[in-house]
Design a protein around this motif. Structure first.
Motif, PDB file in Angstrom:
ATOM      1  N   UNK A  79       0.812  -1.230   0.000  1.00  0.00           N
ATOM      2  CA  UNK A  79       0.000   0.000   0.000  1.00  0.00           C
ATOM      3  C   UNK A  79       0.839   1.271   0.000  1.00  0.00           C
ATOM      4  N   UNK A  80       1.976   1.244   0.690  1.00  0.00           N
ATOM      5  CA  UNK A  80       2.832   2.435   0.773  1.00  0.00           C
ATOM      6  C   UNK A  80       3.600   2.651  -0.533  1.00  0.00           C
ATOM      7  N   UNK A  81       4.085   1.564  -1.129  1.00  0.00           N
ATOM      8  CA  UNK A  81       4.929   1.696  -2.311  1.00  0.00           C
ATOM      9  C   UNK A  81       4.136   1.718  -3.610  1.00  0.00           C
ATOM     10  N   UNK A  82       3.118   0.871  -3.707  1.00  0.00           N
ATOM     11  CA  UNK A  82       2.458   0.679  -4.991  1.00  0.00           C
ATOM     12  C   UNK A  82       1.228   1.563  -5.191  1.00  0.00           C
ATOM     13  N   UNK A  83       0.472   1.820  -4.128  1.00  0.00           N
ATOM     14  CA  UNK A  83      -0.715   2.654  -4.320  1.00  0.00           C
ATOM     15  C   UNK A  83      -0.955   3.589  -3.129  1.00  0.00           C
ATOM     16  N   UNK A  84       0.033   4.438  -2.814  1.00  0.00           N
ATOM     17  CA  UNK A  84      -0.119   5.340  -1.658  1.00  0.00           C
ATOM     18  C   UNK A  84      -1.265   6.331  -1.810  1.00  0.00           C
ATOM     19  N   UNK A  85      -1.629   6.687  -3.055  1.00  0.00           N
ATOM     20  CA  UNK A  85      -2.665   7.702  -3.257  1.00  0.00           C
ATOM     21  C   UNK A  85      -4.021   7.087  -3.601  1.00  0.00           C
ATOM     22  N   UNK A  86      -4.060   5.795  -3.760  1.00  0.00           N
ATOM     23  CA  UNK A  86      -5.297   5.115  -4.120  1.00  0.00           C
ATOM     24  C   UNK A  86      -6.281   5.152  -2.952  1.00  0.00           C
ATOM     25  N   UNK A  87      -7.515   5.479  -3.231  1.00  0.00           N
ATOM     26  CA  UNK A  87      -8.547   5.480  -2.196  1.00  0.00           C
ATOM     27  C   UNK A  87      -9.044   4.050  -1.978  1.00  0.00           C
ATOM     28  N   UNK A  88      -9.017   3.616  -0.723  1.00  0.00           N
ATOM     29  CA  UNK A  88      -9.452   2.271  -0.349  1.00  0.00           C
ATOM     30  C   UNK A  88     -10.810   2.404   0.340  1.00  0.00           C
ATOM     31  N   UNK A  89     -11.765   1.584  -0.080  1.00  0.00           N
ATOM     32  CA  UNK A  89     -13.128   1.734   0.412  1.00  0.00           C
ATOM     33  C   UNK A  89     -13.589   0.578   1.295  1.00  0.00           C
TER      34      UNK A  89
END
Length: 312
Positions: free
Chosen positions: A35-45
């Motif tokens: 989550x930190x490296x690959x999708x830090x800005x992705x919103x998780x729902x």
């Protein structure tokens, strides 16, 4: 604890709640995992309590809770685990009573940009983005068609004076269609499909990349200040097999108590396998609670356990 991703961090906090001392190992230089490296800005729902939260925000909150409750050893890939009487010896140095493996899908490395490059060209190729503002006033190429590629594109499109070009080998994207349509509406985003990179050179501190249209002989050339490669990652947990831990379909087989075939070694999160498991972070939090409760029952069989903080 092996792994300082979201499930490892939560496990450390929950272990502390039960009075257990925890040491957390991670092969990376900081906590957070994918989550930190690959999708830090992705919103998780699908995280309980939060209507939505980004990968970076989730890790920040989990680390804030865990960092004062456990010892962290970063840049340390665990190579050996030996059972010695009622303890485990990790890398012939650290003695622990129990082990929780929370490595997700395992160690991961990005799939490389598939063209011959040199050191100077590589300086313009990125597989992770920590600070989007470094891409201000630049033309950025994003190669890939999955959620990561689309997420990076959406984030970088918000940076001042950027021009984004998304290059994918198919007309259809693997990522969310809503994100594709949102990107197509942005004036500073160009979607180029179906193209594959054919050659790359460096001129005047810019990459010039030839793109071949799939199914034709047509070749176009585009210039970029930087490119982001989002072709996915290779990951596996096969390294645990040398410890005698059993794998099923590349994941670690566990019982309903989250225990592996070796008594005292547990696996939680996406590292774990049991029939019909669903790979979501929220489920991993529950698995961590099951594993730590199992450890407490094993270590202190006569203790009257308070299973959760709302027990009366």
């Amino acid at each position: 604890m092996i792994g300082a991703g979201p499930i490892g961090l939560f496990s450390a906090s929950f272990a502390h709640l039960h009075g257990l001392k925890t040491i957390v190992f991670d092969s990376l230089s900081e906590a957070g995992g994918q989550p930190k490296l690959l999708y830090p800005f992705k919103k998780i729902f699908d995280i309980p309590v939060f209507n939505q939260i980004t990968g970076a925000e989730l890790i920040e909150k989990l680390m804030y809770s865990a960092e004062r409750k456990a010892k962290f050893v970063f840049d340390h890939r665990v190579n050996s685990i030996e059972k010695i009487e009622d303890c485990f010896l990790i890398d012939k140095e650290f003695e622990v009573k129990s082990v929780i493996i929370a490595t997700g899908n395992g160690s991961f490395t990005p799939k490389a940009f598939p063209l011959h490059t040199n050191d100077e060209i590589e300086k313009h190729i990125h597989y992770f983005i920590n600070d989007p503002q470094k891409f201000q006033n630049q033309t950025i190429g994003i190669f890939g068609g999955g959620d990561s590629a689309l997420d990076w594109a959406l984030e970088l499109a918000n940076v001042a004076n950027t021009q984004i070009k998304i290059i994918h080998r198919r007309n259809e994207f693997r990522g969310l269609e809503a994100n594709v349509q949102q990107l197509k509406k942005l004036q500073n985003v160009e979607v180029l499909t179906p193209y594959l990179p054919k050659a790359v050179t460096l001129s005047n501190n810019q990459l010039e990349i030839e793109l071949k249209e799939i199914g034709t002989t047509n070749i176009i050339a585009k210039k970029f200040d930087q490119i982001v490669v989002a072709y996915g990652f290779r990951s596996d947990n096969n390294f645990v097999s040398k410890w005698g831990v059993n794998l099923t379909k590349g994941q670690i087989s566990v019982s309903r108590a989250m225990e592996t075939n070796i008594s005292g070694i547990y696996a939680v999160g996406d590292a774990a396998y049991y029939p019909e498991r669903v790979p979501v972070i929220g489920l991993g939090f529950g698995e961590a609670q099951i594993a730590i409760t199992s450890i407490m029952r094993s270590l202190f069989p006569k203790k009257n356990l308070t299973i959760h903080s709302t027990s009366i």
